[in-house]
Design an enzyme around this catalytic site. Structure first.
Site, PDB file in Angstrom:
ATOM      1  N   HIS A 119     -63.198 -22.262   3.808  1.00 60.22           N
ATOM      2  CA  HIS A 119     -64.555 -21.710   3.751  1.00 60.22           C
ATOM      3  C   HIS A 119     -65.578 -22.753   3.311  1.00 60.22           C
ATOM      4  O   HIS A 119     -66.760 -22.477   3.223  1.00 60.22           O
ATOM      5  CB  HIS A 119     -64.610 -20.421   2.911  1.00 60.22           C
ATOM      6  CG  HIS A 119     -64.536 -20.597   1.435  1.00 60.22           C
ATOM      7  ND1 HIS A 119     -63.357 -20.480   0.736  1.00 60.22           N
ATOM      8  CD2 HIS A 119     -65.489 -20.859   0.511  1.00 60.22           C
ATOM      9  CE1 HIS A 119     -63.590 -20.653  -0.558  1.00 60.22           C
ATOM     10  NE2 HIS A 119     -64.883 -20.891  -0.716  1.00 60.22           N
ATOM     11  N   ASP A 151     -56.965 -20.308   3.791  1.00 59.65           N
ATOM     12  CA  ASP A 151     -58.221 -20.860   3.284  1.00 59.65           C
ATOM     13  C   ASP A 151     -58.102 -22.347   2.951  1.00 59.65           C
ATOM     14  O   ASP A 151     -58.553 -22.812   1.918  1.00 59.65           O
ATOM     15  CB  ASP A 151     -58.714 -20.075   2.046  1.00 59.65           C
ATOM     16  CG  ASP A 151     -60.198 -20.334   1.770  1.00 59.65           C
ATOM     17  OD1 ASP A 151     -60.840 -21.062   2.561  1.00 59.65           O
ATOM     18  OD2 ASP A 151     -60.707 -19.817   0.761  1.00 59.65           O
ATOM     19  N   SER A 191     -64.924 -24.343  -5.068  1.00 58.80           N
ATOM     20  CA  SER A 191     -64.072 -24.109  -3.906  1.00 58.80           C
ATOM     21  C   SER A 191     -63.555 -25.402  -3.319  1.00 58.80           C
ATOM     22  O   SER A 191     -64.329 -26.312  -3.026  1.00 58.80           O
ATOM     23  CB  SER A 191     -64.853 -23.365  -2.831  1.00 58.80           C
ATOM     24  OG  SER A 191     -65.075 -22.056  -3.236  1.00 58.80           O
TER      25      SER A 191
END
Lengths: 421, 461
Positions: free
Chosen positions: A50, A81, A170
């Site tokens: 992402h 992911d 992230s």
């Protein structure tokens, strides 16, 4: 601070991504910040799907030395992911820049309560280290829209940590105090206190290796939706810790064609006994199905009421429900191709058509009355089986703008619209 | 001049003034005999929902019509309880019974007990206008306050802003003119029409920390929308023959999408309107007649569809025209298919069971209501008629075992305890057995929701 952790800090990077979106009836660019960790001497960086996806048009990496270098996407996998990008090594050499790479640790050996550190760029604050513990080392966490609208979490469990993880963390590493990467931080409950989740290194290592080789992960699809048996064994007259409950079967899937039905219990898969008693056990089972070669025959030992059945299904390639996207700017409409998975989930007759992602107010598509969510199935007399069909019609329109009769479905009800210059 | 004569003159003078000013208030007071307040409640599985509406008297037998919106669609007549009728300025209730809903007008009909009937005057008693009201004409009507204020009547008046077809002839007034469901008159006391449920009006809501949020406001007490008398009077006699409102003609297309003028022009259908057919029910009169998805219906029995504004009104027009027919009637539709026109004869059927007519059973210990699977459920779940079986969950008691297990209203129950449910009766019997078995600790349901299936396990205590 250990030497290992010190060295690890030099392998953690900030990633700035400019990406294309097709949300509002037009092509737009947005920017995002994430983190990453360099995992090889030849400049491979592991991050989240992402953060870096095929939508990225420009990826810029800030090394520990604060120098910025551009990078390219190597491959991504929204299911886990994870994404791999590669530094522009020519640029690194030309500018005589240095970087370090990190080593993976053993995520299988982690225990709840073990001290871990999250390193990354929360809210753009580069090289932020936070400390916490492993809160849970086996958390199932499936999300059908989790990675920018793509499915995630069906094939792996996650590490849960209370180390502070904020937006921008992230893609950064979760490490033990010797600086070994045991996870890739990927998500947190927004608004909750210290509920962060990371992809275990074991998964990250395997997925990144395959992304480097093939640029993508190919998985098998059966169309079986499992549910945890918990203590339904008695109801199904099963011995404890045996069987996988079939909660649902996707219509028109290999499992459906094989005759599998919701409420069945799969006892064996290719002769291997299954145990799907708890939700934590389901992702590994799903992964074992997904890891089969596409087109392979799967033998399922099934219990249906008092009956025992042997069914066999041929796997298909797993596809996301998110199809290709495009914007037709003179019409003021952006679209996404109806995928087979989307058609299946929404019980459409087939995968014909494109879904309207957005319309620009005042442009022909909006003036015609099209709205987000409509499925355009036909222009004039041409069915829109492929995105390219629509692109061709649009090119003709650009050369010679003429009114177009558009057929679209809203809640499966067919309407006609006119897009005109 | 004698004093006597002066008094007479004075009285005469007063009389002349009064004959000019008094009629409206007299007309108002007289016409109060045609309006009532109506209270009832909807008794569902665990709760009562009181409803207070207004109605108009339509005949000498105490028949009263209520607006369609007074009762939510899908509420079975058996759940409608305790109808009470009140005259304006009066708190003395009279009992009434529910007669049913008319499919064409949407009106609900009730009938009040004998004792009140002599105090009521049917709306048809008053002369009605013969021509549509004109823009700017002033009309008036009656509003009723609520029970705490003894249903006190009050006077409302407004000017006609426009007259349009929606698809019935409707006058929209510049402001509220009557309570919804109550009659509207002209200055001479002639009946002009019946106030409908008010339309929503767009407003912007400004608040301290938010800029201009668009909101829709609907006035539930008063309305400025008036269905004209020539649409009302011919239908006052449509007292439902049964509480279910049957017979009802059935066509069987659930998607009727209007075409807009741009589309009509491109298809060379100038000054015409039409509806695109989709969502055709297999085995319905529409499919039996050979109609297909994407056919554009242009005319019914030779009458081309008029152009109505907004475009979507044409779908309502078609639906209404169909409802004027009876099951078994043959209609002729002119359609356009792949650019060619053709006529198709359709024999209308009998409307399949509606939700409000469906058999249902509440299992108190299990905490939910099961209702039979209907044709409309087949449409909603995309199920071919041959595959339609099982039961639909109509209600789930909050906090119940099945609620905790994840059962939700509208879920489609296909198996109970691993046994496939072919019919409603079979499912009810099975559930009754489970409910009666006090030693039971759990039961298992296989349910579908939006195409996804899951096995739910409900613990019984």
């Amino acid at each position: 601070m250990s030497r290992g952790l010190n060295r690890l800090l030099d392998a953690v990077v900030r990633i700035d991504v400019r990406e294309i979106t097709f949300e509002d009836g037009a092509q737009r660019f947005t920017g995002g910040i994430g983190s990453g960790v360099i995992i090889s001497a030849d400049g491979l960086i592991l991050t989240n799907a992402h953060v870096a996806s095929p939508r990225a048009v420009e990826i810029s990496v800030t090394l520990a030395s604060l120098e910025q270098v551009s990078a390219k996407l190597v491959g991504w996998d929204h299911w886990t992911d994870l994404a791999v990008i590669r530094l522009d090594l020519d640029e690194v050499r030309r500018r005589k820049l240095n970087f370090t790479s990190a080593d993976f640790g053993d995520s299988a050996a982690l225990f709840p309560g073990e001290t871990v550190y999250a390193v990354g760029t929360p809210y753009g604050l580069a090289r932020t280290v936070t400390r916490g513990i492993i809160s849970n080392n086996n958390r199932p966490f499936e999300d059908p829209r989790g990675v920018n609208g793509f499915e995630t979490g069906s094939f792996n469990t996650w590490l849960q940590t209370d180390a502070a993880i904020n937006p921008g963390n992230s893609g950064g590493p979760l490490v033990t105090d010797d600086g070994k990467v045991i996870g890739i931080n990927s998500r947190a409950y927004i608004g909750a206190e210290n509920l962060g989740f990371a992809i275990p290194a074991e998964i990250a290592r395997r997925v990144s290796a395959e992304l480097v080789l093939h640029g993508k992960i190919t998985r098998s699809y059966l169309g079986l939706v499992p549910g945890a048996l918990r203590d339904l064994e008695k109801f199904y007259s099963l011995a404890a810790n045996t069987g996988l409950l079939v909660n649902g079967v996707d219509p028109d899937s290999p499992a459906a064609r094989a005759g599998l039905r919701p409420g069945d219990v799969v006892l064996t898969l290719n002769g291997q006994k299954l145990d799907g008693r708890f939700p934590e056990q389901l992702p590994p089972i799903q992964n074992s199905i997904a890891s089969l070669p596409v087109g392979s025959t799967v033998r399922l030992g099934v219990k249906r009421g008092g009956q025992s059945l042997e069914l066999s299904a041929v796997t298909e390639k797993l596809e996301s429900q998110v199809g290709d996207e495009w914007a037709f700017e003179k019409w003021g409409v952006s679209v996404r191709k109806v995928s087979r998975t989307f058609a299946r989930e929404n019980r459409l007759a087939d995968a014909t058509g494109v879904i309207v992602l957005g319309v620009q107010p005042g442009y022909p598509a909006a003036a015609a009355g099209l709205v987000r969510g409509d499925i355009i199935t036909k222009i004039g007399t041409a069915p829109i089986a492929e995105l390219d069909t629509l692109k061709k019609i649009y090119t003709t329109y650009e050369e010679k703008p003429e009114a177009q009769l558009v057929e679209a479905q809203r809640n499966r009800r067919i309407s006609l619209y006119v897009i005109k210059p | 001049m004698s004093i006597f004569r002066r008094i007479v003159l004075f009285i005469a003078a007063v009389a002349t003034v009064a004959s000019h000013a008094a009629p409206l208030v007299d007309l108002f007071n007289e016409r109060l005999k045609s309006v009532v307040a109506v209270e009832f409640f909807v008794q569902d599985e665990i709760e009562r929902h009181p409803v207070s509406v207004q109605g108009t008297v339509v005949d000498a037998n105490g028949t009263i019509i209520l607006p369609g919106a007074a009762i939510m669609p899908g509420v079975p007549p058996g759940q409608l309880k305790d109808f009470k009728v009140y005259r304006p300025n009066n708190t003395e209730p009279s009992n009434a019974i529910y007669l049913g809903q008319d499919a064409l007008t949407g009106w609900h009909f009730i009938r009040v007990e004998e004792k009140l009937r002599s105090q009521l005057v049917p709306i048809g008693h008053y002369e009605a206008v013969t021509a549509d009201p004109v823009i700017s004409e002033e009309l008036w009507g009656i509003g009723l306050r609520n029970k705490e204020e003894d249903f006190m009547p009050y006077f409302l008046s407004a000017r006609v802003a426009l007259v349009t077809k929606l698809p019935q002839k409707t006058a929209i007034l510049a402001s509220e003119v009557a309570g919804p469901g109550l009659p509207v008159f002209d200055s001479g006391g002639r009946l002009v029409g019946l106030a409908q449920t008010a339309f929503g009006q767009n407003f912007l809501l400004f608040s301290r920390n938010q800029n201009a949020t668009p909101i829709l406001l609907v006035n539930v007490e008063e309305s400025s929308v008036v269905l004209l008398a020539n649409e009302v009077l011919p239908n006052l006699g449509r007292i439902p023959q049964s509480v279910t409102g049957r017979p009802m003609a059935w066509f069987g297309a659930y998607g009727l999408q209007p075409i807009d003028p741009e589309v009509a022009k491109l298809l060379k259908l100038e000054n015409q309107s039409g509806v695109v057919l989709s969502d055709l029910m297999e085995g319905s009169p529409a499919t039996s007649a050979g109609l297909k998805e994407r056919d554009i219906v242009l005319a019914l029995d030779g009458q081309p569809f008029p152009r109505l504004k907004p475009d979507r009104v044409v779908a309502g027009y078609f639906g209404q025209e169909l409802l004027r027919h009876h099951p078994g009637d043959t209609i002729v539709l002119t359609i356009s298919r792949d650019g060619a026109r053709q006529d198709v004869k359709v024999v209308l059927g009998d409307e399949p069971k509606l939700v409000r007519e469906a058999d249902r059973h509440y299992f108190e210990r299990l905490g939910f209501t099961a209702r039979e699977f209907l044709t409309t459920d087949g449409i909603a779940n995309r199920i071919k008629p041959a595959e339609q079986q099982g039961v639909i969950v109509q209600f789930v008691k909050p906090g119940s075992a099945v609620g905790a297990a994840g059962l939700r209203p509208d879920d489609w129950v296909r198996e109970i305890d691993g046994e496939e449910m072919k019919t409603y009766e079979q499912a009810v019997m099975k559930l009754k057995q489970i409910e009666a078995d006090k030693s039971r600790v759990e039961f298992v349901l296989l349910v579908s929701r939006g195409g996804e299936t899951s096995v739910l396990r409900a613990k019984l205590n």
